[in-house]
Enzyme design. Structure first.
Site, mmCIF file in Angstrom:
data_model
loop_
_atom_site.group_PDB
_atom_site.id
_atom_site.type_symbol
_atom_site.label_atom_id
_atom_site.label_comp_id
_atom_site.label_asym_id
_atom_site.label_seq_id
_atom_site.Cartn_x
_atom_site.Cartn_y
_atom_site.Cartn_z
ATOM 1 N N GLU A 48 -7.518 -20.489 -16.369
ATOM 2 C CA GLU A 48 -8.032 -21.072 -15.319
ATOM 3 C C GLU A 48 -9.014 -22.105 -15.547
ATOM 4 O OE1 GLU A 48 -9.306 -20.285 -10.778
ATOM 5 O OE2 GLU A 48 -10.297 -19.603 -12.609
ATOM 6 N N ASP A 75 -9.806 -15.873 -16.093
ATOM 7 C CA ASP A 75 -10.671 -16.638 -15.019
ATOM 8 C C ASP A 75 -11.679 -17.754 -15.542
ATOM 9 O OD1 ASP A 75 -10.957 -16.520 -12.228
ATOM 10 O OD2 ASP A 75 -13.109 -15.835 -12.815
ATOM 11 N N ASP A 121 0.682 -1.101 0.209
ATOM 12 C CA ASP A 121 -0.010 0.144 -0.038
ATOM 13 C C ASP A 121 0.850 1.307 0.050
ATOM 14 O OD1 ASP A 121 -1.918 1.794 0.566
ATOM 15 O OD2 ASP A 121 -2.010 1.847 2.746
ATOM 16 N N ASP A 128 -1.729 -1.531 -3.943
ATOM 17 C CA ASP A 128 -2.051 -0.814 -5.251
ATOM 18 C C ASP A 128 -1.120 -0.981 -6.160
ATOM 19 O OD1 ASP A 128 -0.228 1.223 -4.264
ATOM 20 O OD2 ASP A 128 -1.566 1.877 -2.844
HETATM 21 C C1 NOJ Z 1 -11.310 -18.072 -9.926
HETATM 22 C C2 NOJ Z 1 -10.610 -16.884 -9.077
HETATM 23 O O1 NOJ Z 1 -9.308 -17.587 -8.857
HETATM 24 C C3 NOJ Z 1 -11.276 -16.869 -7.794
HETATM 25 O O2 NOJ Z 1 -10.627 -15.997 -6.937
HETATM 26 C C4 NOJ Z 1 -12.649 -16.293 -8.103
HETATM 27 O O3 NOJ Z 1 -13.361 -16.184 -6.994
HETATM 28 C C5 NOJ Z 1 -13.410 -17.095 -9.208
HETATM 29 N N1 NOJ Z 1 -12.711 -17.597 -10.267
HETATM 30 C C6 NOJ Z 1 -14.658 -16.527 -9.750
HETATM 31 O O4 NOJ Z 1 -14.344 -15.390 -10.533
#
Ligand code: NOJ
Length: 515
Positions: A264, A209, A29, A37
């Site tokens: 992911e 994500d 921070d 940040d």
């Molecule tokens: C995976 C992310 O790593 C996690 O932190 C998040 O809560 C979920 N996807 C939803 O976006």
């Protein structure tokens, strides 16, 4: 002999890179509000250069009401004022690039925030032009939910009834994270434009994500009986996702400089996970999570390595490895707290064939913070691994704050901080620095093939590369000395000095790299 063949020809940067994940809220921070940040990241780039990583991945810093700490995006093309603004972002990218560090950002394509103007419009009426940008359904005739899907963060129903229009909207995560409808061409175009926005600003790639969720079953059918109660994100595999991934890939490929797409994809079927690399026309890299769920145990880890490599090999897909991130307890915590295990794990992570992802603070040997009930922030209980990073020994540990940081410090911040560990050449921080330097200077560790070696129980060993360049990595998971008959000079060990001939006897908990 290595069984997993080495890649050929000149390779893109992300194959040899070590990526360092930063959770911006928790890094540093500089404004005194207790939240990290972008400027805090910029000021610590020297730490990352010294450490020897190649790229940073920034968890979301976009405008957000923070129900899921930024994974609920209200504006895909702006920086939340908590973290800075677009000018701070540009300065961070410019400085990182000048220092040879690539910048990967987090793209959240499956869902937005309820505060996103698209959703505000979409929910306003059934005939709003953006209605179909999200997934709306009537209740079943008996008034019940449209299907039996379970969301992944609190394991509640994946549907919330919106009183204004009397329909349910789908959210595979929190109710504040409505799923986007990628089957709608307008939404898809708008989302691809958000990629271009950041590519034009110079980012080197995206961590995407739960990107396997963007293709949805057109019928939105119930989970089959054997899967009822499991969160839908570990089950969703749809042909449409692959169509979208090819279009996403085309956007990245239209830019110079090997921009990387990293998915992911928490599917537990490794073959389904590997399918998202496509025919080298979908994702460049896919996270695989079995390593995060394995204990510090030679046979479990050997099994994870061999099954993962076997799933990727037929596709020529490049592996990724990750021990910790912002969603799970840190690996040192999972392994019971032992620093010896954490040191050996560092050797393992950074010597496997593939692209390793480190999580900020693992180089400090951080443990999860203990979170008292009145400091809990995350509805899914992930606060411990998101504790702030201590930079210096004295409070406030390099954070410019008079108030407490948003989460408590991890254990022993007066010891486990960048300043103190940097002064101690035997520290875990120096170990990471040494492994990364060795990796950089050793072609076999960056691009060589991998072959598992026969070992006694409690020992894991593999060879990287071939011929005189080959390197052997041996990890002793036992608390005792273990004989292991292999010849070589110690290039690096977690317990002994380098440059001696290996004497055939592993120390307790030792990881050693031989050449
Ligand atoms: C995976 C992310 O790593 C996690 O932190 C998040 O809560 C979920 N996807 C939803 O976006």
């Amino acid at each position: 002999m290595p069984t997993h063949p080495p890649p050929t020809s000149s390779e893109p940067w992300w194959k040899t890179a070590v990526v360092y994940q930063i959770y911006p809220r928790s890094f540093c921070d500089t404004t005194g509000n207790g939240v990290g940040d972008l400027e805090g990241i910029r000021r610590h780039l020297d730490h990352l250069v010294w450490l020897g990583i190649d790229a940073i991945w920034l968890s979301p810093f976009f405008t957000s009401p923070m129900f899921d700490y930024g994974y609920d995006v209200a504006d895909y093309c702006d920086v939340d004022r908590l973290f800075g603004d677009l000018a701070t972002f540009d300065a961070l990218v410019a400085d990182a690039h000048a220092l040879g560090i690539r910048v990967i950002i987090d793209w959240v394509p499956n869902h937005s925030s309820i505060d996103h103007p698209w959703f505000v419009e979409s929910r306003s009426s059934r005939d709003n032009p953006k209605r179909d940008w999200y997934v709306w359904r009537d209740p079943k005739p008996d008034g019940s939910l449209p299907n039996n899907w379970v969301e992944s963060l609190t394991y509640g129903p994946a549907w919330t009834l919106d009183q204004t229009t009397g329909q349910y909207y789908l959210h595979n995560f929190l109710p504040q994270q409505p799923d986007l409808n990628w089957a709608n061409p307008g939404l898809k175009t708008a989302m691809l434009d958000t990629l271009r926005f950041w590519l034009d600003r110079g980012v080197d790639g995206f961590r995407m994500d739960v990107v396997h969720m963007i293709g949805k079953d057109p019928e939105l059918a119930d989970e089959p009986p054997e899967f009822v109660g499991l969160p839908h994100d570990i089950l969703n595999e749809q042909p449409e996702t692959h169509v979208h991934l090819r279009d996403i890939r085309k956007v990245l490929d239209s830019y110079e400089g090997d921009r990387v797409a990293i998915g992911e994809i928490p599917l537990f079927d490794l073959d389904l996970m590997a399918g998202h690399y496509g025919d080298d026309d979908e994702l460049h890299l896919v996270f695989n999570f079995p390593l995060i769920f394995a204990q510090w145990d030679a046979s479990q880890l050997r099994n994870v390595l061999t099954t993962t490599l076997a799933a990727l090999e037929p596709r020529g897909a490049w592996p990724t490895w990750v021990l910790s991130n912002h969603d799970f307890p840190r690996h040192r915590t999972r392994y019971g707290g032992s620093e010896a295990y954490a040191r050996a794990a560092a050797v393992l992570l950074l010597t496997l064939q593939g692209t390793p992802f480190m999580y900020a603070g693992e180089e400090l040997g951080l443990l999860d913070a203990v979170i008292p009930p009145d400091r809990v922030r995350d509805p899914a209980g992930r606060d411990g691994c998101r504790a702030p990073l201590p930079w210096t020994a004295e409070p406030p540990h390099g954070w410019s704050t008079d108030t407490e940081p948003w989460l408590p410090w991890p254990p022993v911040p007066e010891h486990s901080n960048a300043e103190v560990l940097r002064d101690d050449p035997t520290s875990i921080l120096h170990l990471y620095h040494s492994i990364l330097a060795l990796r950089r200077d050793t072609p076999a560790l960056r691009l060589g093939g991998i072959g598992m070696l026969q070992t006694p129980p409690g020992v894991l060993a593999f060879q990287r590369g071939d011929g005189p360049e080959a390197v052997t990595v041996v990890v002793n998971f036992t608390e005792g000395h273990m004989p292991f008959d292999v010849a070589g000079v110690v290039a690096l060990s977690t317990t002994r000095p380098a440059n001696d001939e290996f004497d055939g006897m592993l120390h307790p908990d030792e990881a050693v790299i031989l050449r």
